[in-house]
Enzyme design. Sequence first.
Site, short mmCIF file in Angstrom:
data_model
loop_
_atom_site.label_atom_id
_atom_site.label_comp_id
_atom_site.label_asym_id
_atom_site.label_seq_id
_atom_site.Cartn_x
_atom_site.Cartn_y
_atom_site.Cartn_z
N GLN A 119 -3.36 -0.62 -2.81
CA GLN A 119 -3.61 0.49 -3.49
C GLN A 119 -4.89 0.60 -3.99
O GLN A 119 -5.34 2.05 -4.20
CB GLN A 119 -2.17 0.56 -3.97
N HIS A 164 6.20 -1.24 -2.03
CA HIS A 164 5.35 -1.88 -1.26
C HIS A 164 6.49 -2.83 -0.88
O HIS A 164 6.78 -3.58 -1.14
CB HIS A 164 4.22 -2.92 -2.35
N CYS A 188 -0.15 -2.16 4.25
CA CYS A 188 -0.94 -3.97 3.13
C CYS A 188 -2.08 -4.43 4.13
O CYS A 188 -1.09 -4.89 5.09
CB CYS A 188 0.34 -4.45 2.53
N GLU A 189 -2.83 -4.74 3.82
CA GLU A 189 -4.21 -5.74 4.69
C GLU A 189 -3.57 -6.37 4.58
O GLU A 189 -4.34 -7.60 5.30
CB GLU A 189 -5.40 -5.14 4.67
N HIS A 190 -2.96 -7.59 3.45
CA HIS A 190 -2.53 -9.24 3.63
C HIS A 190 -1.46 -9.23 4.56
O HIS A 190 -1.47 -10.34 5.09
CB HIS A 190 -2.59 -9.21 2.35
N HIS A 191 -0.31 -8.15 4.73
CA HIS A 191 1.20 -8.84 5.27
C HIS A 191 1.08 -7.64 6.68
O HIS A 191 2.43 -7.48 7.44
CB HIS A 191 1.90 -8.75 4.70
N CYS A 208 6.09 -5.33 1.87
CA CYS A 208 5.26 -6.95 1.41
C CYS A 208 5.91 -7.52 -0.22
O CYS A 208 6.37 -8.62 -0.16
CB CYS A 208 3.73 -6.92 1.28
#
Length: 210
Positions: A140, A168, A99-102, A170
């Site tokens: 995704q 996920h 995940c590019e956020h976490h 995250c």
Amino acid sequence: MTPYDQALADSEAGTVTPAHPRPTREQAERAVRTLIEFVGENPDREGLQDTPKRVVKSYEELFSGYLYDPAEILARTFEEVEEYDEIVLLRDVRFESFCEHHMLPIIGTAHVAYFPNDRVVGISKLARVIDAYARRMQIQERLTAQIAQAIETVLEPRGVAVVIESEHHCMSTRGVHKHGVSMVTTRMLGCFKEDPDRRREFYQLIGKSS
């Protein structure tokens, strides 16, 4: 030499141009050392002394998708198909992404199909395209669209279908802590989008209802 090792060697030799300038290995290791200190640990403790090197080495593999060009992976095709005019499907392909956020894992399964026009590609190439996009910082929805678009652009088939199901971390290991929840995304192009019968056939082949 594995395909990953070759791609990494090409990158370090300058024959592959990264999309973004990469810091040195030493800079990356210093960043990991800083994170170890940030969480309250001593990076000089015996068990952690080599951790920055290990983390950087693992990142080279986990994010190796940036070293590959999916178009090149799909470039070699075969035209001797004896007028084959049915779906080509690769299902239940396990993948790992982040995940590019976490920067936490996305673990899932991809089902990829195309309806060939006049040429086909080796099935291992489809799996490699999935990994080339999955082994990057991702969401995704974009991962699903990128896989479908690469196949559409290079093979020019009558249609492409991609379904991805994943968990996920995250969401399951932090934040709302919801375990056992899967996310499903789809991308239908060409005949799979326009023809309900083709779409239904695809879903039946992967064991899903349309």
